[in-house]
Design a protein around this motif. Sequence first.
Motif, PDB file in Angstrom:
ATOM      1  N   PRO A 236      44.670  27.109  47.258  1.00 50.03           N
ATOM      2  CA  PRO A 236      44.099  27.006  48.605  1.00 50.03           C
ATOM      3  C   PRO A 236      45.041  27.582  49.674  1.00 50.03           C
ATOM      4  O   PRO A 236      44.588  28.218  50.631  1.00 50.03           O
ATOM      5  N   ALA A 237      46.341  27.392  49.499  1.00 52.12           N
ATOM      6  CA  ALA A 237      47.301  27.967  50.446  1.00 52.12           C
ATOM      7  C   ALA A 237      47.249  29.491  50.409  1.00 52.12           C
ATOM      8  O   ALA A 237      47.358  30.144  51.448  1.00 52.12           O
ATOM      9  N   GLY A 238      47.074  30.051  49.232  1.00 49.06           N
ATOM     10  CA  GLY A 238      46.963  31.496  49.093  1.00 49.06           C
ATOM     11  C   GLY A 238      45.722  32.039  49.764  1.00 49.06           C
ATOM     12  O   GLY A 238      45.742  33.120  50.374  1.00 49.06           O
ATOM     13  N   ILE A 239      44.624  31.309  49.672  1.00 54.96           N
ATOM     14  CA  ILE A 239      43.384  31.725  50.328  1.00 54.96           C
ATOM     15  C   ILE A 239      43.567  31.743  51.834  1.00 54.96           C
ATOM     16  O   ILE A 239      43.125  32.678  52.518  1.00 54.96           O
ATOM     17  N   GLU A 240      44.255  30.746  52.379  1.00 56.19           N
ATOM     18  CA  GLU A 240      44.518  30.709  53.819  1.00 56.19           C
ATOM     19  C   GLU A 240      45.373  31.897  54.252  1.00 56.19           C
ATOM     20  O   GLU A 240      45.138  32.487  55.299  1.00 56.19           O
ATOM     21  N   VAL A 241      46.369  32.230  53.445  1.00 57.14           N
ATOM     22  CA  VAL A 241      47.236  33.374  53.780  1.00 57.14           C
ATOM     23  C   VAL A 241      46.427  34.663  53.764  1.00 57.14           C
ATOM     24  O   VAL A 241      46.598  35.525  54.623  1.00 57.14           O
ATOM     25  N   LEU A 242      45.531  34.806  52.798  1.00 58.04           N
ATOM     26  CA  LEU A 242      44.693  36.004  52.723  1.00 58.04           C
ATOM     27  C   LEU A 242      43.811  36.165  53.950  1.00 58.04           C
ATOM     28  O   LEU A 242      43.560  37.285  54.395  1.00 58.04           O
ATOM     29  N   LYS A 243      43.340  35.056  54.502  1.00 62.18           N
ATOM     30  CA  LYS A 243      42.485  35.119  55.689  1.00 62.18           C
ATOM     31  C   LYS A 243      43.214  35.710  56.885  1.00 62.18           C
ATOM     32  O   LYS A 243      42.595  36.322  57.750  1.00 62.18           O
TER      33      LYS A 243
ATOM     34  N   LYS B 157      47.204  41.092  57.171  1.00 64.85           N
ATOM     35  CA  LYS B 157      46.858  42.361  57.799  1.00 64.85           C
ATOM     36  C   LYS B 157      46.291  43.323  56.766  1.00 64.85           C
ATOM     37  O   LYS B 157      46.713  43.327  55.617  1.00 64.85           O
ATOM     38  N   THR B 158      45.366  44.151  57.204  1.00 69.00           N
ATOM     39  CA  THR B 158      44.828  45.188  56.333  1.00 69.00           C
ATOM     40  C   THR B 158      45.769  46.382  56.334  1.00 69.00           C
ATOM     41  O   THR B 158      46.667  46.489  57.196  1.00 69.00           O
ATOM     42  N   GLU B 159      45.563  47.312  55.421  1.00 72.75           N
ATOM     43  CA  GLU B 159      46.388  48.524  55.370  1.00 72.75           C
ATOM     44  C   GLU B 159      46.264  49.294  56.684  1.00 72.75           C
ATOM     45  O   GLU B 159      47.238  49.827  57.195  1.00 72.75           O
ATOM     46  N   ALA B 160      45.074  49.346  57.248  1.00 74.85           N
ATOM     47  CA  ALA B 160      44.857  50.051  58.517  1.00 74.85           C
ATOM     48  C   ALA B 160      45.651  49.395  59.647  1.00 74.85           C
ATOM     49  O   ALA B 160      46.220  50.092  60.507  1.00 74.85           O
ATOM     50  N   GLU B 161      45.703  48.074  59.656  1.00 79.66           N
ATOM     51  CA  GLU B 161      46.472  47.368  60.689  1.00 79.66           C
ATOM     52  C   GLU B 161      47.965  47.652  60.549  1.00 79.66           C
ATOM     53  O   GLU B 161      48.669  47.845  61.545  1.00 79.66           O
ATOM     54  N   TRP B 162      48.477  47.661  59.302  1.00 78.37           N
ATOM     55  CA  TRP B 162      49.889  47.980  59.081  1.00 78.37           C
ATOM     56  C   TRP B 162      50.184  49.402  59.549  1.00 78.37           C
ATOM     57  O   TRP B 162      51.198  49.661  60.195  1.00 78.37           O
ATOM     58  N   LYS B 163      49.299  50.343  59.219  1.00 76.42           N
ATOM     59  CA  LYS B 163      49.498  51.739  59.595  1.00 76.42           C
ATOM     60  C   LYS B 163      49.514  51.881  61.121  1.00 76.42           C
ATOM     61  O   LYS B 163      50.377  52.566  61.667  1.00 76.42           O
TER      62      LYS B 163
END
Length: 60
Positions: free
Chosen positions: A37-44, A47-53
Amino acid sequence: MARKRRAEATRHGWIKVTDRNGVSSTGRACRRYEITPAGIEVLKTAKTEAEWKAERERAS
């Protein structure tokens, strides 16, 4: 690199070992993992690759 990231995710509690009964594509024994469940929260909030770029381009 994947092993290091997997270890990091396990250390943070984002994934956990489900069992050790898996079989790899080469036929060897392996562990199977599941997201917590903690991992799911982190995924939410990840950042997407586009956001990092875009962030890298702004910093340049």
